[in-house]
Design a protein around this motif. Structure first.
Motif, PDB file in Angstrom:
ATOM      1  N   LEU A 304      -5.400   1.406  15.937  1.00 19.10           N
ATOM      2  CA  LEU A 304      -6.052   2.401  15.088  1.00 19.10           C
ATOM      3  C   LEU A 304      -5.053   3.470  14.657  1.00 19.10           C
ATOM      4  O   LEU A 304      -5.086   3.936  13.514  1.00 19.10           O
ATOM      5  CB  LEU A 304      -7.213   3.045  15.841  1.00 19.10           C
ATOM      6  CG  LEU A 304      -7.975   4.141  15.087  1.00 19.10           C
ATOM      7  CD1 LEU A 304      -8.638   3.568  13.834  1.00 19.10           C
ATOM      8  CD2 LEU A 304      -9.008   4.800  15.984  1.00 19.10           C
ATOM      9  N   ARG A 305      -4.164   3.847  15.555  1.00 14.93           N
ATOM     10  CA  ARG A 305      -3.136   4.841  15.209  1.00 14.93           C
ATOM     11  C   ARG A 305      -2.270   4.321  14.069  1.00 14.93           C
ATOM     12  O   ARG A 305      -1.981   5.037  13.113  1.00 14.93           O
ATOM     13  CB  ARG A 305      -2.280   5.156  16.429  1.00 14.93           C
ATOM     14  CG  ARG A 305      -1.082   6.064  16.120  1.00 14.93           C
ATOM     15  CD  ARG A 305      -0.260   6.313  17.377  1.00 14.93           C
ATOM     16  NE  ARG A 305       0.989   6.987  17.050  1.00 14.93           N
ATOM     17  CZ  ARG A 305       1.127   8.291  16.879  1.00 14.93           C
ATOM     18  NH1 ARG A 305       0.073   9.076  16.985  1.00 14.93           N
ATOM     19  NH2 ARG A 305       2.301   8.822  16.593  1.00 14.93           N
ATOM     20  N   GLN A 306      -1.843   3.055  14.186  1.00 13.85           N
ATOM     21  CA  GLN A 306      -1.026   2.465  13.125  1.00 13.85           C
ATOM     22  C   GLN A 306      -1.781   2.462  11.801  1.00 13.85           C
ATOM     23  O   GLN A 306      -1.224   2.776  10.744  1.00 13.85           O
ATOM     24  CB  GLN A 306      -0.621   1.039  13.510  1.00 13.85           C
ATOM     25  CG  GLN A 306       0.294   0.943  14.719  1.00 13.85           C
ATOM     26  CD  GLN A 306       1.619   1.656  14.496  1.00 13.85           C
ATOM     27  OE1 GLN A 306       2.194   1.598  13.418  1.00 13.85           O
ATOM     28  NE2 GLN A 306       2.112   2.337  15.523  1.00 13.85           N
ATOM     29  N   PHE A 307      -3.066   2.117  11.867  1.00 14.51           N
ATOM     30  CA  PHE A 307      -3.868   2.095  10.646  1.00 14.51           C
ATOM     31  C   PHE A 307      -3.945   3.482  10.019  1.00 14.51           C
ATOM     32  O   PHE A 307      -3.784   3.647   8.808  1.00 14.51           O
ATOM     33  CB  PHE A 307      -5.273   1.576  10.962  1.00 14.51           C
ATOM     34  CG  PHE A 307      -6.223   1.660   9.802  1.00 14.51           C
ATOM     35  CD1 PHE A 307      -6.152   0.748   8.769  1.00 14.51           C
ATOM     36  CD2 PHE A 307      -7.195   2.659   9.744  1.00 14.51           C
ATOM     37  CE1 PHE A 307      -7.029   0.822   7.693  1.00 14.51           C
ATOM     38  CE2 PHE A 307      -8.074   2.740   8.675  1.00 14.51           C
ATOM     39  CZ  PHE A 307      -7.989   1.821   7.656  1.00 14.51           C
ATOM     40  N   MET A 308      -4.199   4.504  10.838  1.00 11.85           N
ATOM     41  CA  MET A 308      -4.336   5.856  10.322  1.00 11.85           C
ATOM     42  C   MET A 308      -3.025   6.353   9.727  1.00 11.85           C
ATOM     43  O   MET A 308      -3.000   6.937   8.640  1.00 11.85           O
ATOM     44  CB  MET A 308      -4.816   6.789  11.439  1.00 11.85           C
ATOM     45  CG  MET A 308      -6.224   6.496  11.919  1.00 11.85           C
ATOM     46  SD  MET A 308      -6.746   7.555  13.301  1.00 11.85           S
ATOM     47  CE  MET A 308      -6.848   9.144  12.463  1.00 11.85           C
ATOM     48  N   LEU A 309      -1.914   6.128  10.432  1.00 13.06           N
ATOM     49  CA  LEU A 309      -0.622   6.606   9.942  1.00 13.06           C
ATOM     50  C   LEU A 309      -0.231   5.918   8.639  1.00 13.06           C
ATOM     51  O   LEU A 309       0.232   6.566   7.691  1.00 13.06           O
ATOM     52  CB  LEU A 309       0.454   6.388  11.011  1.00 13.06           C
ATOM     53  CG  LEU A 309       0.335   7.249  12.271  1.00 13.06           C
ATOM     54  CD1 LEU A 309       1.434   6.895  13.263  1.00 13.06           C
ATOM     55  CD2 LEU A 309       0.405   8.732  11.916  1.00 13.06           C
ATOM     56  N   TRP A 310      -0.426   4.615   8.575  1.00 16.77           N
ATOM     57  CA  TRP A 310      -0.081   3.895   7.350  1.00 16.77           C
ATOM     58  C   TRP A 310      -1.026   4.275   6.210  1.00 16.77           C
ATOM     59  O   TRP A 310      -0.609   4.346   5.049  1.00 16.77           O
ATOM     60  CB  TRP A 310      -0.117   2.389   7.590  1.00 16.77           C
ATOM     61  CG  TRP A 310       1.104   1.862   8.265  1.00 16.77           C
ATOM     62  CD1 TRP A 310       1.245   1.542   9.583  1.00 16.77           C
ATOM     63  CD2 TRP A 310       2.380   1.612   7.672  1.00 16.77           C
ATOM     64  NE1 TRP A 310       2.516   1.109   9.846  1.00 16.77           N
ATOM     65  CE2 TRP A 310       3.235   1.137   8.688  1.00 16.77           C
ATOM     66  CE3 TRP A 310       2.879   1.733   6.380  1.00 16.77           C
ATOM     67  CZ2 TRP A 310       4.567   0.786   8.450  1.00 16.77           C
ATOM     68  CZ3 TRP A 310       4.209   1.388   6.133  1.00 16.77           C
ATOM     69  CH2 TRP A 310       5.029   0.921   7.158  1.00 16.77           C
ATOM     70  N   THR A 311      -2.294   4.522   6.524  1.00 18.09           N
ATOM     71  CA  THR A 311      -3.239   4.914   5.480  1.00 18.09           C
ATOM     72  C   THR A 311      -2.920   6.296   4.944  1.00 18.09           C
ATOM     73  O   THR A 311      -2.903   6.515   3.724  1.00 18.09           O
ATOM     74  CB  THR A 311      -4.678   4.887   6.024  1.00 18.09           C
ATOM     75  OG1 THR A 311      -4.970   3.571   6.512  1.00 18.09           O
ATOM     76  CG2 THR A 311      -5.680   5.226   4.938  1.00 18.09           C
ATOM     77  N   TYR A 312      -2.658   7.244   5.842  1.00 17.22           N
ATOM     78  CA  TYR A 312      -2.284   8.584   5.398  1.00 17.22           C
ATOM     79  C   TYR A 312      -0.971   8.551   4.623  1.00 17.22           C
ATOM     80  O   TYR A 312      -0.820   9.225   3.595  1.00 17.22           O
ATOM     81  CB  TYR A 312      -2.144   9.532   6.597  1.00 17.22           C
ATOM     82  CG  TYR A 312      -3.440   9.811   7.328  1.00 17.22           C
ATOM     83  CD1 TYR A 312      -4.674   9.583   6.721  1.00 17.22           C
ATOM     84  CD2 TYR A 312      -3.447  10.296   8.628  1.00 17.22           C
ATOM     85  CE1 TYR A 312      -5.860   9.835   7.379  1.00 17.22           C
ATOM     86  CE2 TYR A 312      -4.634  10.557   9.304  1.00 17.22           C
ATOM     87  CZ  TYR A 312      -5.829  10.317   8.682  1.00 17.22           C
ATOM     88  OH  TYR A 312      -7.014  10.564   9.334  1.00 17.22           O
ATOM     89  N   GLY A 313      -0.007   7.782   5.124  1.00 20.39           N
ATOM     90  CA  GLY A 313       1.275   7.660   4.422  1.00 20.39           C
ATOM     91  C   GLY A 313       1.108   7.062   3.046  1.00 20.39           C
ATOM     92  O   GLY A 313       1.750   7.488   2.078  1.00 20.39           O
ATOM     93  N   SER A 314       0.227   6.056   2.935  1.00 21.38           N
ATOM     94  CA  SER A 314      -0.033   5.436   1.644  1.00 21.38           C
ATOM     95  C   SER A 314      -0.639   6.434   0.666  1.00 21.38           C
ATOM     96  O   SER A 314      -0.215   6.529  -0.496  1.00 21.38           O
ATOM     97  CB  SER A 314      -0.980   4.242   1.834  1.00 21.38           C
ATOM     98  OG  SER A 314      -1.374   3.704   0.593  1.00 21.38           O
ATOM     99  N   ALA A 315      -1.632   7.196   1.124  1.00 22.99           N
ATOM    100  CA  ALA A 315      -2.277   8.184   0.247  1.00 22.99           C
ATOM    101  C   ALA A 315      -1.277   9.230  -0.217  1.00 22.99           C
ATOM    102  O   ALA A 315      -1.251   9.613  -1.391  1.00 22.99           O
ATOM    103  CB  ALA A 315      -3.443   8.845   0.975  1.00 22.99           C
ATOM    104  N   LEU A 316      -0.432   9.703   0.705  1.00 18.27           N
ATOM    105  CA  LEU A 316       0.549  10.725   0.354  1.00 18.27           C
ATOM    106  C   LEU A 316       1.579  10.180  -0.627  1.00 18.27           C
ATOM    107  O   LEU A 316       1.938  10.845  -1.611  1.00 18.27           O
ATOM    108  CB  LEU A 316       1.237  11.228   1.625  1.00 18.27           C
ATOM    109  CG  LEU A 316       2.244  12.368   1.439  1.00 18.27           C
ATOM    110  CD1 LEU A 316       1.556  13.586   0.823  1.00 18.27           C
ATOM    111  CD2 LEU A 316       2.894  12.734   2.768  1.00 18.27           C
ATOM    112  N   ALA A 317       2.063   8.958  -0.380  1.00 17.04           N
ATOM    113  CA  ALA A 317       3.050   8.354  -1.268  1.00 17.04           C
ATOM    114  C   ALA A 317       2.492   8.156  -2.668  1.00 17.04           C
ATOM    115  O   ALA A 317       3.157   8.446  -3.671  1.00 17.04           O
ATOM    116  CB  ALA A 317       3.522   7.014  -0.695  1.00 17.04           C
ATOM    117  N   HIS A 318       1.254   7.675  -2.762  1.00 16.95           N
ATOM    118  CA  HIS A 318       0.661   7.444  -4.070  1.00 16.95           C
ATOM    119  C   HIS A 318       0.376   8.753  -4.796  1.00 16.95           C
ATOM    120  O   HIS A 318       0.514   8.825  -6.029  1.00 16.95           O
ATOM    121  CB  HIS A 318      -0.625   6.627  -3.924  1.00 16.95           C
ATOM    122  CG  HIS A 318      -0.386   5.227  -3.468  1.00 16.95           C
ATOM    123  ND1 HIS A 318      -1.123   4.618  -2.489  1.00 16.95           N
ATOM    124  CD2 HIS A 318       0.546   4.309  -3.849  1.00 16.95           C
ATOM    125  CE1 HIS A 318      -0.682   3.399  -2.297  1.00 16.95           C
ATOM    126  NE2 HIS A 318       0.335   3.190  -3.099  1.00 16.95           N
TER     127      HIS A 318
END
Length: 425
Positions: A304-318
């Motif tokens: 879940l941590r990996q999912f949250m970090l990658w999701t937040y990173g994706s939103a920020l990058a986009h």
């Protein structure tokens, strides 16, 4: 892995299969090789069957040893190298040899208002490099989220989640999982994928046509000339100019379609997964931290941590890519704030709302564990309970999450403020 089940006492629970949204995410299956070889026996392929057969076997042998993430990384790397090669072949990779053109940023730094000629090669186009970085990393974000969502049910089962589920609730969860996997499967159908690719291609071409018509860096005009003249001069020296470098313009549109395609599937997958979280939480199967044994440093919630970090990173990058696109390449305007707000609303649907569901379900597990500690230890439970609450409810610290959310919420002001600030200074 269709219909896969997991768990000991939870044997009947079926796993989520988000990899169904695209062939590139699916693991290799021997049946795929057999189906490909069978097609070679059809009449159109019979003359070249002997030549293609060994190549097909070699291709599937490679697929068997390569993970989905590696495939995507190789595709993105090959695409980036191809783009750099085209830029070098076209003479627009680095600074031009001719002194007649000056780097666009030089005009901003030097304050020289006399326009002689503007150069904006690939390595000089800082905004373009940011956009391309987001383009080539978008499929990686999508792949990481596919892997994390696919492990969601297994993660909770490993942590003892749902042990108190009744037989009826297990059946309801299985029916829910089947429906969700059906949506994933629908998104991965060839005709749906083709339709998504076509829509994304048209959108990318229209966006490029806007640039081709209106030019670049309209907000950043440091000269005394009209903005229209400045924009056309920058576009004239741009590495992806449709008229002087059509091959690079085509490559840029292909890369944009590639990124938007994965982004569209990522967003659809996020919406479907959000619907699953909402329904499964009603059936008392939510995020379940392991309160008896911390197996991975995050109470069993590392996935879940990996999912949250990658999701937040994706939103920020986009969001960064979007801001760069609409404030540097395109003329910044106040109406662009609404575009950014729309993107943020979508991100909140697939990020903030699922996080809130996960938070409340994990909090309920902790409260239940604390109650059990009080009943078992009585007055001596204080230290154990304090240790329970010392750990964050979700495997990402609240302070870091709040800092990111605040910065994210302030971002829409940028497109409106940049033109004002630039004109003042």
């Amino acid at each position: 892995m269709r219909g896969a089940t997991i768990g000991g006492g939870m044997e009947q629970l079926k796993a989520l299969e988000p990899q169904l949204i695209g062939t590139v995410f699916r693991p290799y299956r021997p049946a795929d090789l057999e189906a490909a070889l069978d097609r070679l026996h059809s009449p159109p392929w019979r003359p070249v069957r002997r030549q293609l057969g060994p190549l097909v076997r070699l291709w599937f042998r490679v697929l068997r040893t390569v993970t989905a993430k590696t495939r995507i990384l190789l595709i993105s790397l090959a695409s980036a190298v191809t783009l750099l090669g085209l830029a070098e072949a076209g003479g627009v990779l680095g600074s031009p040899d001719s002194s007649e053109r000056r780097w666009a940023l030089d005009y901003l730094i030097s304050g020289d208002t006399e326009l002689s000629g503007v150069s904006l090669s690939l390595l000089q186009d800082l905004a373009g490099l940011v956009v391309l970085a987001v383009v080539f990393v978008t499929p990686v974000f999508c792949c990481q989220q596919v892997q994390a969502i696919g492990d969601f049910v297994q993660m909770n089962v490993r942590n003892g989640g749902g042990e108190d589920l009744s037989e009826g609730e297990v059946g309801q969860l299985n029916a829910l999982t089947e429906r969700i996997n059906g949506w994933f499967r629908l998104v991965g159908r060839w005709y749906v994928s083709l339709a998504i690719a076509a829509v994304m291609a048209v959108s990318t071409v229209l966006l490029y046509a806007f640039v081709n018509t209106h030019g670049l860096m309209g907000t950043w005009n440091p000269t005394d000339l009209p903005d229209a003249v400045w924009r056309s001069e920058v576009y004239e020296g741009w590495w992806a100019n449709q008229h002087t470098h059509p091959e690079l313009a085509t490559a840029l549109c292909v890369a944009g379609t590639y990124a938007f395609y994965f982004l569209a599937k990522q967003l659809v997958m996020g919406v479907v997964f959000t619907a699953y979280l909402y329904q499964s939480d009603k059936l008392h199967f939510g995020v379940t931290p392991n309160m008896t044994f911390d197996s991975d440093g995050f109470q069993g919630l590392r996935s879940l941590r990996q999912f949250m970090l990658w999701t937040y990173g994706s939103a920020l990058a986009h969001l960064i890519g979007l801001l760069v696109l609409f404030t540097v390449w395109l003329p910044a305007a106040a109406w662009m704030v609404f575009i950014v707000f729309f993107v943020m609303l979508v991100d909140m649907l697939v990020i903030v709302y699922p996080s809130s569901i996960g938070y409340h379900s994990a909090l309920a597990v902790k409260k239940k564990h604390v109650k059990a500690l009080r009943e078992r230890l009585g007055d001596e439970s204080g230290t154990a309970i304090a240790q329970v609450w010392a750990e964050p409810v979700l495997p990402v610290t609240t302070r870091k999450a709040m800092t990111g959310i605040v910065l994210y919420l302030l971002a829409p002001a940028v497109p409106a403020l940049i033109p004002v600030l630039f004109q003042r200074f």
